[in-house]
Design an enzyme around this catalytic site. Structure first.
Site, mmCIF file in Angstrom:
data_model
loop_
_atom_site.group_PDB
_atom_site.id
_atom_site.type_symbol
_atom_site.label_atom_id
_atom_site.label_comp_id
_atom_site.label_asym_id
_atom_site.label_seq_id
_atom_site.Cartn_x
_atom_site.Cartn_y
_atom_site.Cartn_z
ATOM 1 N N CYS A 311 -84.018 44.019 45.992
ATOM 2 C CA CYS A 311 -84.578 42.752 46.470
ATOM 3 C C CYS A 311 -83.595 42.027 47.394
ATOM 4 O O CYS A 311 -84.006 41.316 48.306
ATOM 5 C CB CYS A 311 -84.977 41.862 45.293
ATOM 6 S SG CYS A 311 -83.635 41.470 44.160
ATOM 7 N N HIS A 726 -82.954 37.841 40.953
ATOM 8 C CA HIS A 726 -83.935 38.293 41.936
ATOM 9 C C HIS A 726 -83.845 37.442 43.203
ATOM 10 O O HIS A 726 -83.649 36.230 43.144
ATOM 11 C CB HIS A 726 -85.338 38.188 41.338
ATOM 12 C CG HIS A 726 -86.403 38.812 42.184
ATOM 13 N ND1 HIS A 726 -86.385 40.143 42.540
ATOM 14 C CD2 HIS A 726 -87.522 38.292 42.751
ATOM 15 C CE1 HIS A 726 -87.449 40.415 43.279
ATOM 16 N NE2 HIS A 726 -88.148 39.306 43.425
#
Length: 774
Positions: A311, A726
């Protein structure tokens, strides 16, 4: 059928170390699920798309004259909704195979004759079977990246076990202290079986294994459900508080009557659980009123699949390729690629492949499984960028800002022969440092090229609503952060002109401005020696704003220049006072702190601290800092290897030698130097590395005013550390033809309208500001 081209070739199955590109095309993102499948060259195992457009299989044949290909076409099986799931008789991890998910068809054909060949013939059978059973290039990279640096420790190597016995089946059926039948850890010293702590993914645990260690101090345990017949398993040392290797695991288990060859892995390993945790971090995919955010499709709205920890890469790549300079440089609507025999190994090709994948709209279509899209998998790109890098080659989560800096540097180096078309130059600007002696008040100006700024965010706590709550912080404006970044600071300084030891005042300001300004907001505090992320809100204006007040005015009327030579100016290293105080407050000696700051840019206490930990054992760690300037650089030995490395990158021998001389032979700094001096041909009368006012040796950006900027995109992070959690990107784009720009959320493969992103802007990690020109 056979053909003359096949008869004239010697084809061999791929070896274990060969790259087999059988997941997607090496030059676009067509894959085995595309309508016509994927062609794998049986000579060199390149993967090429089979459609008329872009037609990379035929392009590969025209370049290499490798005519024989294996076409692999997969059709996803339909799930029968009314079919009952299979009954699981015991705890197990059902391994879903390719056969469970796809119907796979293979054919061998000759592109020269345009005929299908008999894949079962003696000459082809072994090669086809070798390709189909081999690990794909993407899977090879993933497996290699997951080889974490888990090592044995003294407790596993010197484990002394109690008297041997055979543990009965009922003793291994559940925890000895409760009825849990999963997440069971066997003490290798005494054979006690206890449940572990609760784990991500709903794995239960009452911590009885840890309680056993607290009572006995037996250090090493193995997770029963993770043991495989080939001898791998999760081994944990409680004394080290780390996952460890046990080279004698089979012997240690047999001591308790457990035959490792008969064990079957029935639970997820710690690595697999970590991978799932990385994939599970979610930003809200609903609006404030609870409605699901609208998915977007088409050119410029293509998502990137998460490869387990990628990510950070996806958020950076989405922001870069939303910029006009990157689109103009790499996006070819006709998918034009360099004519190369090995496109997977070419950086230019992989950048164009990413650009085509993201911007063409070819792959931005609704998924058959949900309302979103499948996205494209940047596996080849990730492997290429991370190659030979200690961190980015792994499957561990990384810092998005560090990756951004590394990728921009790679792109800059790749374009050094064609500076005019280098999209990385859009970030370049010049910071000018003004130094004023507090004794004689003479001044010195020094210019330095940069491509981003990292601004400190002041931390002002507001307290907690209750002891259980997290700290809250006062909001800070972006202007205040920039004020701090450009504020004057007092330094220890001995003037070479007047001899004064009264110190000096240093101030940094913009000499020029970039087309796109990258700002990293540093919201960190060292807590128990660990950089900890703090949720300090930063207020960023929605409307365009000026940076005119932060421009350096240069030498002013009435100012007198310090007459010390450049070498004298460089010979005195002045460590950042705030960073020095922070490092010394942790207990590091002043000499070590000074060395660490010198080697990490003199502005980042976290980087300096990491340098200190990495160089604790250096034999000269406590010797005074010696600078290569003030004569040291002149006499530094220039290694032939260093010259060869720089000339291999396209620079002349004279440039290579001068770069190494100017940096005292330090290869990494020499590379930075040569890229910072593109107009220096290596001759002795070329501009030097430092400057006084008016020297004009560092050029980048634009000094014209007004310097007006508007927020273009942001990278946001969710989690307590930049190395976990994330990352997502929010980018302002035109969603409808003729409409105003809207914020779009790029959350891995999911691309949706971002809605109200005010809260996201306040806590963003990296900001991209685009210059507004009339």
């Amino acid at each position: 059928m056979s053909c003359a081209h096949l008869d004239g070739l010697t084809l061999r199955p791929p070896t274990a170390s060969q790259q087999v590109y059988k997941d997607d095309c090496t030059q676009c993102f067509d894959n085995t699920e595309s309508p016509l499948g994927l062609d794998v060259c049986l000579s060199c195992f390149n993967g090429g798309c089979t459609s008329e457009f872009p037609g990379h299989s035929k392009l590969h044949y025209s370049i290499t004259e490798h005519p024989i290909v294996l076409n692999i076409k997969k059709t996803r099986k339909q799930i029968k909704r009314d079919e009952a799931p299979p009954k699981i008789a015991k705890l197990a991890i059902p391994a879903e195979t390719e056969e469970d998910r796809f119907d796979t068809a293979t054919t061998v054909k000759c592109l020269a004759c345009n005929v299908e060949l008999d894949k079962e013939s003696g000459k082809l059978s072994d090669v086809v079977n070798g390709v189909m059973t081999s690990l794909s290039s993407n899977k090879q990279s993933e497996v290699k990246a997951w080889e974490e640096e888990i090592s044995p420790c003294e407790h596993t190597l010197l484990l002394a076990q109690d008297e041997a016995k055979v543990l009965a089946d009922q003793e291994l059926a559940h925890c000895s202290q409760c009825e849990l039948k999963e997440n069971l850890w066997l003490c290798l010293q005494c054979g006690a079986l206890g449940c572990g702590r609760q784990q991500f993914g709903g794995v239960g645990g009452n911590g009885h294994g840890l309680a056993h260690f607290d009572q006995t101090h037996h250090p090493v345990s193995v997770k029963l459900g993770s043991i495989t017949p080939d001898g791998t398993a999760d081994v944990y040392c409680y004394l080290c508080n780390e996952e460890r290797q046990d080279p004698n695991l089979a012997e240690h288990l047999w001591h308790w009557g457990i035959k490792i060859s008969e064990r079957q892995k029935v639970e997820k390993s710690l690595v697999e659980l970590q991978l799932e945790q990385n994939l599970k971090w979610e930003f809200s995919m609903t609006s404030d009123n609870g409605e699901e955010l609208k998915p977007l499709f088409g050119p410029g709205f293509t998502g990137l699949k998460n490869l387990g920890n990628s990510c950070y890469l996806a958020s950076v790549v989405q922001c870069l390729f939303s910029l006009p300079s990157f689109q103009q440089r790499y996006y070819k609507s006709d998918c034009e690629m360099p004519r190369l025999a090995q496109p997977a190994a070419d950086f230019e090709t992989q950048l164009r492949k990413i650009a085509y994948g993201l911007l063409s709209g070819r792959y931005s279509v609704p998924s058959t499984e949900d309302n979103f899209q499948a996205g494209i998998a940047p596996a080849t790109f990730k492997a290429m960028v991370g190659k030979n890098h200690a961190e980015f080659s792994t499957m561990r989560q990384q810092d998005a800002f560090e990756f951004l800096q590394y990728l921009v540097e790679m792109i800059d180096r790749a374009n050094h022969k064609d500076v005019a078309n280098d999209p990385a130059k859009t970030f370049d600007f010049v910071i000018e440092q003004r130094l004023e002696c507090l004794g004689c008040h003479r001044v010195n100006y020094k210019s330095e090229k940069q491509n981003n700024i990292s601004v400190p965010v002041p931390i002002r706590r507001l307290g907690k609503a209750s002891p259980e709550d997290k700290d809250t912080f006062e909001s800070v404006s972006l202007t205040e952060c920039l004020d701090i970044y450009t504020a004057p600071e007092t330094l220890e300084y001995t003037c070479q002109d007047c001899g004064s030891k009264d110190g000096a005042i240093k101030r940094s300001a913009f000499k020029t401005f970039p087309d796109v300004l990258i700002v990293n907001a540093r919201r960190f505090e060292i807590i128990n020696w660990v950089p900890t992320k703090l949720d300090v809100p930063v207020v960023v204006p929605d409307e365009p704003f000026d940076l005119d007040q932060y421009i350096s005015l240069g030498l002013q009327e009435g100012e007198e220049l310090l007459v010390e030579s450049d070498s004298k100016a460089e010979a005195k290293f002045i460590p950042n006072e705030g960073c020095m105080s922070m490092l010394e407050g942790m207990g590091f000696p002043a000499t070590r702190c000074e060395k660490a700051l010198y080697n990490t840019g003199n502005a980042d206490p976290d980087a300096a601290m990491n340098w200190l930990f990495a160089h604790m054992e250096d034999p000269d760690i406590d010797e005074p800092l010696k600078l290569e300037s003030s004569g040291a650089g002149e006499s530094a030995e220039i290694s032939p290897e260093g010259v060869a490395m720089l000339t291999d990158m396209g620079f002349s021998v004279a440039q290579a030698k001068k770069a190494l001389k100017e940096t005292g032979g330090d290869m990494e700094r020499a590379i930075e130097w040569v890229f910072s001096h593109p107009d220096d041909d290596g001759s002795d009368d070329a501009p030097a590395s430092s400057s006084s006012a008016g020297a004009g040796d560092v050029t980048a950006g634009d000094s014209s005013l007004p310097a007006t900027y508007k927020l273009h995109s942001i990278i946001c992070h969710k989690g307590g550390s930049v190395h976990a959690g994330h990352y997502v990107a929010f980018i302002k784009k035109k969603v409808e033809e003729g409409g105003d720009g809207k914020w779009v959320l790029f959350n891995d493969e999911k691309v949706v309208e971002g809605g109200d992103v005010d809260e996201m802007k306040r806590f963003a990690y990296v900001y991209f500001f685009e210059r507004q020109r009339s």
